[in-house]
Design an enzyme around this catalytic site. Sequence first.
Site, short mmCIF file in Angstrom:
data_model
loop_
_atom_site.label_atom_id
_atom_site.label_comp_id
_atom_site.label_asym_id
_atom_site.label_seq_id
_atom_site.Cartn_x
_atom_site.Cartn_y
_atom_site.Cartn_z
N MET A 18 -3.93 -7.47 -6.90
CA MET A 18 -3.34 -8.55 -7.70
C MET A 18 -4.38 -9.47 -8.33
O MET A 18 -4.18 -10.67 -8.43
CB MET A 18 -2.36 -9.37 -6.83
CG MET A 18 -1.23 -8.56 -6.27
SD MET A 18 -0.32 -7.64 -7.54
CE MET A 18 0.62 -8.98 -8.26
N GLY B 161 0.80 -1.23 0.00
CA GLY B 161 0.00 0.00 0.00
C GLY B 161 0.83 1.27 0.00
O GLY B 161 0.36 2.31 0.48
N ASN C 298 1.55 2.99 -2.63
CA ASN C 298 0.83 3.92 -3.52
C ASN C 298 -0.39 4.50 -2.81
O ASN C 298 -0.67 5.68 -2.94
CB ASN C 298 0.41 3.22 -4.82
CG ASN C 298 1.56 3.18 -5.82
OD1 ASN C 298 1.88 4.19 -6.44
ND2 ASN C 298 2.22 2.04 -5.92
N HIS D 77 1.02 0.60 -13.34
CA HIS D 77 1.84 -0.54 -13.73
C HIS D 77 3.32 -0.13 -13.73
O HIS D 77 3.65 0.95 -14.24
CB HIS D 77 1.42 -1.01 -15.13
CG HIS D 77 2.21 -2.19 -15.57
ND1 HIS D 77 1.99 -3.46 -15.06
CD2 HIS D 77 3.26 -2.30 -16.42
CE1 HIS D 77 2.86 -4.29 -15.61
NE2 HIS D 77 3.64 -3.62 -16.43
N LEU E 167 -7.31 -9.79 -11.70
CA LEU E 167 -7.92 -9.21 -12.90
C LEU E 167 -9.40 -8.95 -12.61
O LEU E 167 -10.05 -9.76 -11.95
CB LEU E 167 -7.83 -10.21 -14.05
CG LEU E 167 -6.59 -10.13 -14.94
CD1 LEU E 167 -6.68 -11.22 -16.01
CD2 LEU E 167 -6.45 -8.76 -15.57
N ASN F 213 -5.44 1.96 -12.98
CA ASN F 213 -4.41 1.06 -12.45
C ASN F 213 -3.05 1.71 -12.65
O ASN F 213 -2.89 2.57 -13.53
CB ASN F 213 -4.47 -0.27 -13.19
CG ASN F 213 -3.46 -1.27 -12.65
OD1 ASN F 213 -3.28 -1.39 -11.43
ND2 ASN F 213 -2.78 -1.99 -13.54
#
Length: 202
Positions: A90, A12, A14, A109, A92, A107
């Site tokens: 984590m 966490g 971010n 990446h 989809l 999202n």
Amino acid sequence: MKRIAVLASGQGTNLEAILEAVERDEISGRVVLVLSDREKAAALERARRRGIEALYLDPRPYRERAAYDRALLEPLQRSRCELVVLAGFMRLLSPVLLEAFPNRVMNIHPALLPSFPGTAGVEEALAYGVKVSGCTVHFVDGGLDTGPVILQEAVPVLQDDTVELLRGRIQAAEHRLYPRAIELYCRDQLRVKGRRCLIETG
Ligand code: GRF
């Protein structure tokens, strides 16, 4: 003030950067809910410390992705969030969730998409030998890291880099980039036209 929900599976960091940006008034919104598929995710603790609702939803009882996403949808809709931010989540997402929030799921990446999608973006960039990698904030569509790009920041790959060193510098860039992208959304400056996400200024 936009209402934001964050989905996170791990550390966490971010989420922390986003919460700090909210506290500094650099984001015209607030995080109203943090959801995790991992009970021990540090992200949940970071939210609780600030009095933000933090929920763990165990994915194991759900056979299919869509069923789990339907279960996620309930607290998301109850929170009346407008934007769903994936921060190291984590899993989809299925159409169930994406159709409920069209062009409203973001999202981050750890590579310059479309290079090195998937869960090993840092490792694969280093192994490939690229001189520049970075991070990408994008809207989420049905694919694996394929949605329209909102912002990117380049990070040089250094001669002596290890996965840990490179990941650390990419994460530092992520912590700058994600709050900026979220603020663009909150200020209603993002327009998706086909594959392109245009940023309106002024
Ligand atoms: C980030 O590096 C992000 O690029 C990837 O997952 C990582 C999450 O890290 N999607 P954290 O949980 O925010 O520290």
